[in-house]
Motif scaffolding. Structure first.
Motif, mmCIF file in Angstrom:
data_model
loop_
_atom_site.group_PDB
_atom_site.id
_atom_site.type_symbol
_atom_site.label_atom_id
_atom_site.label_comp_id
_atom_site.label_asym_id
_atom_site.label_seq_id
_atom_site.Cartn_x
_atom_site.Cartn_y
_atom_site.Cartn_z
ATOM 1 N N GLN A 254 0.813 -1.217 0.000
ATOM 2 C CA GLN A 254 0.000 0.000 0.000
ATOM 3 C C GLN A 254 0.847 1.269 0.000
ATOM 4 O OE1 GLN A 254 -3.523 0.132 0.016
ATOM 5 N NE2 GLN A 254 -3.378 -2.053 -0.401
ATOM 6 N N ALA A 255 2.157 1.117 -0.052
ATOM 7 C CA ALA A 255 3.069 2.248 0.083
ATOM 8 C C ALA A 255 3.085 3.104 -1.175
ATOM 9 C CB ALA A 255 4.480 1.760 0.394
ATOM 10 N N THR A 256 3.462 4.360 -0.998
ATOM 11 C CA THR A 256 3.624 5.290 -2.116
ATOM 12 C C THR A 256 5.099 5.362 -2.506
ATOM 13 O OG1 THR A 256 3.870 7.188 -0.622
ATOM 14 C CG2 THR A 256 1.648 6.646 -1.367
ATOM 15 N N LEU A 257 5.377 6.058 -3.594
ATOM 16 C CA LEU A 257 6.750 6.148 -4.081
ATOM 17 C C LEU A 257 7.678 6.789 -3.068
ATOM 18 C CD1 LEU A 257 6.154 7.191 -7.803
ATOM 19 C CD2 LEU A 257 7.304 5.118 -7.021
ATOM 20 N N GLN A 258 7.198 7.812 -2.367
ATOM 21 C CA GLN A 258 8.046 8.503 -1.404
ATOM 22 C C GLN A 258 8.459 7.578 -0.270
ATOM 23 O OE1 GLN A 258 5.326 9.770 -2.855
ATOM 24 N NE2 GLN A 258 6.500 11.173 -4.137
ATOM 25 N N ILE A 259 7.567 6.676 0.147
ATOM 26 C CA ILE A 259 7.906 5.691 1.167
ATOM 27 C C ILE A 259 8.889 4.675 0.601
ATOM 28 C CG2 ILE A 259 6.981 3.920 2.699
ATOM 29 C CD1 ILE A 259 4.357 5.446 2.727
ATOM 30 N N GLY A 260 8.709 4.318 -0.680
ATOM 31 C CA GLY A 260 9.636 3.388 -1.313
ATOM 32 C C GLY A 260 11.048 3.939 -1.388
ATOM 33 N N LEU A 261 11.196 5.228 -1.625
ATOM 34 C CA LEU A 261 12.524 5.840 -1.666
ATOM 35 C C LEU A 261 13.216 5.738 -0.310
ATOM 36 C CD1 LEU A 261 11.819 9.073 -3.758
ATOM 37 C CD2 LEU A 261 12.832 6.936 -4.548
ATOM 38 N N ARG A 262 12.442 5.806 0.741
ATOM 39 C CA ARG A 262 13.015 5.740 2.090
ATOM 40 C C ARG A 262 13.650 4.382 2.364
ATOM 41 N NH1 ARG A 262 8.873 6.043 6.930
ATOM 42 N NH2 ARG A 262 8.498 3.962 6.072
ATOM 43 N N SER A 263 13.195 3.331 1.686
ATOM 44 C CA SER A 263 13.713 1.996 1.945
ATOM 45 C C SER A 263 15.174 1.839 1.547
ATOM 46 C CB SER A 263 12.863 0.949 1.207
ATOM 47 O OG SER A 263 12.951 1.134 -0.198
ATOM 48 N N PHE A 264 15.688 2.753 0.717
ATOM 49 C CA PHE A 264 17.103 2.702 0.333
ATOM 50 C C PHE A 264 17.996 3.428 1.338
ATOM 51 C CE2 PHE A 264 14.782 2.315 -3.693
ATOM 52 C CZ PHE A 264 15.342 1.152 -4.197
ATOM 53 N N MET A 265 17.387 3.993 2.381
ATOM 54 C CA MET A 265 18.156 4.735 3.383
ATOM 55 C C MET A 265 18.034 4.043 4.731
ATOM 56 S SD MET A 265 16.902 8.571 2.270
ATOM 57 C CE MET A 265 18.103 9.386 3.317
ATOM 58 N N SER A 266 19.147 3.937 5.423
ATOM 59 C CA SER A 266 19.166 3.352 6.757
ATOM 60 C C SER A 266 20.212 4.058 7.594
ATOM 61 C CB SER A 266 19.467 1.844 6.688
ATOM 62 O OG SER A 266 20.772 1.624 6.183
ATOM 63 N N ALA A 267 20.239 3.749 8.883
ATOM 64 C CA ALA A 267 21.209 4.387 9.776
ATOM 65 C C ALA A 267 22.629 3.940 9.464
ATOM 66 C CB ALA A 267 20.865 4.074 11.231
ATOM 67 N N GLU A 268 22.786 2.727 8.944
ATOM 68 C CA GLU A 268 24.123 2.207 8.668
ATOM 69 C C GLU A 268 24.615 2.579 7.276
ATOM 70 O OE1 GLU A 268 21.546 0.272 9.578
ATOM 71 O OE2 GLU A 268 22.011 0.079 11.729
ATOM 72 N N LEU A 269 23.728 2.531 6.285
ATOM 73 C CA LEU A 269 24.174 2.716 4.906
ATOM 74 C C LEU A 269 23.030 3.261 4.056
ATOM 75 C CD1 LEU A 269 26.364 2.227 2.697
ATOM 76 C CD2 LEU A 269 25.337 -0.036 2.370
ATOM 77 N N THR A 270 23.383 4.144 3.156
ATOM 78 C CA THR A 270 22.429 4.649 2.173
ATOM 79 C C THR A 270 22.907 4.233 0.786
ATOM 80 O OG1 THR A 270 21.814 6.564 3.519
ATOM 81 C CG2 THR A 270 21.359 6.686 1.164
ATOM 82 N N SER A 271 22.065 3.506 0.077
ATOM 83 C CA SER A 271 22.405 3.064 -1.284
ATOM 84 C C SER A 271 22.089 4.202 -2.243
ATOM 85 C CB SER A 271 21.611 1.797 -1.635
ATOM 86 O OG SER A 271 21.858 0.766 -0.710
ATOM 87 N N TRP A 272 23.073 5.078 -2.432
ATOM 88 C CA TRP A 272 22.824 6.298 -3.186
ATOM 89 C C TRP A 272 22.512 6.036 -4.657
ATOM 90 C CZ3 TRP A 272 21.624 10.480 -0.727
ATOM 91 C CH2 TRP A 272 22.128 10.702 0.560
#
Length: 278
Positions: A225-243
């Protein structure tokens, strides 16, 4: 003649400086988009260098992004949310503005003032009450739960109010003399004449809904049910961001708005000019 020649040169210099300034502003505006697109084709080790072009173009980031996140499904969810909110906000704004300008009743000024005041209330102040209410109603993890609190917009009502207010009353009275009903006056007489204002506002409401992040992130945790903006957040974490994949997903998320702009370029520009001036 000499003074005339000097004045012409000054005008040419002034025009040249204005065009140079506009070019620089365009570069500043477009460069972040260019950097996002170029970064989406860079490898993870190359993402932080200052090169304007990657050493070799690779679509691995796009493949990884599409594999990790359901971009297509989230695009459908985001489009459904944005178009539903825009249509509902536009419909409620039209009815409210029509009622406030068409009929004089006790408390009409108070209602208009309340609309103006609710526009000044930050969304953070209403998030928790809305969240609690929707959870109790069973709309947690649902696009419907995202839409319900945004069915009406004070901004939309206040934006359409001047257009309805300035519509000639003589035309409305003429329509009533022709035995037109109140809905007939609205849909057959007023709306066709303020169509540009309605379309411009609808475009702005759609773009605002498309870019919304905080409320959908709060109410939706299910990836289906997620939107694109929520999907973008999944590539970011406290340890690593997959730029690299994040940039690729951001490019894909920007494509629908880009297509909308290309199809409705004239109306989009008019909407930003009109509501920006207001």
């Amino acid at each position: 003649m000499a003074e005339l020649t000097i004045s012409k040169r000054q005008i040419h210099w002034q025009n040249g400086l204005k065009h140079l300034l506009l070019i620089l502003l365009c570069v500043f505006a477009i460069f972040p988009i260019y950097w996002m697109v170029i970064s989406s084709f860079k490898g993870q080790t190359e993402i932080f260098n200052n090169s304007l072009l990657p050493s070799s173009f690779s679509a691995d980031n796009y493949a990884y992004a599409l594999e990790q996140v359901d971009i297509l499904g989230m695009t459908v969810n985001t489009f459904f949310m944005a178009i539903s909110q825009a249509v509902l906000q536009l419909a409620t704004a039209i009815m409210a503005a029509y009622a406030l300008t068409r009929w004089k009743f006790p408390g009409s000024r108070v209602i208009y003032t309340l609309f103006a005041l609710t526009w000044l209330v930050p969304i953070q102040a209403t998030m928790i009450p809305n969240y609690t209410t929707l959870v109790n109603m069973g709309f947690r993890d649902s696009i419907v739960g995202v839409i319900i609190p945004n069915m009406a917009s004070a901004f939309a009502i206040l934006s359409l109010y001047p257009a309805f207010k300035s519509f000639p009353k003589a035309l409305i009275e003429a329509g009533m003399m022709d035995k037109m009903s109140a809905p007939g006056v609205l849909f057959k007489l007023i709306l066709p004449n303020i169509k540009s204002s309605v379309v411009s506002l609808g475009i702005l409401l759609f773009i605002n809904s498309w870019n919304e992040y905080f409320w959908p992130a709060m109410i939706v945790s299910d990836q289906g049910q997620a939107t694109l903006q929520i999907g973008l957040r999944s590539f970011m974490s406290a340890e690593l961001t997959s730029w690299g994949p994040l940039m690729a997903a951001a490019v894909l998320a920007s494509l629908p708005i880009l297509i909308l702009y290309l199809l409705l370029q004239k109306q989009v520009i008019q909407s930003f000019v009109k509501w920006g001036i207001k």
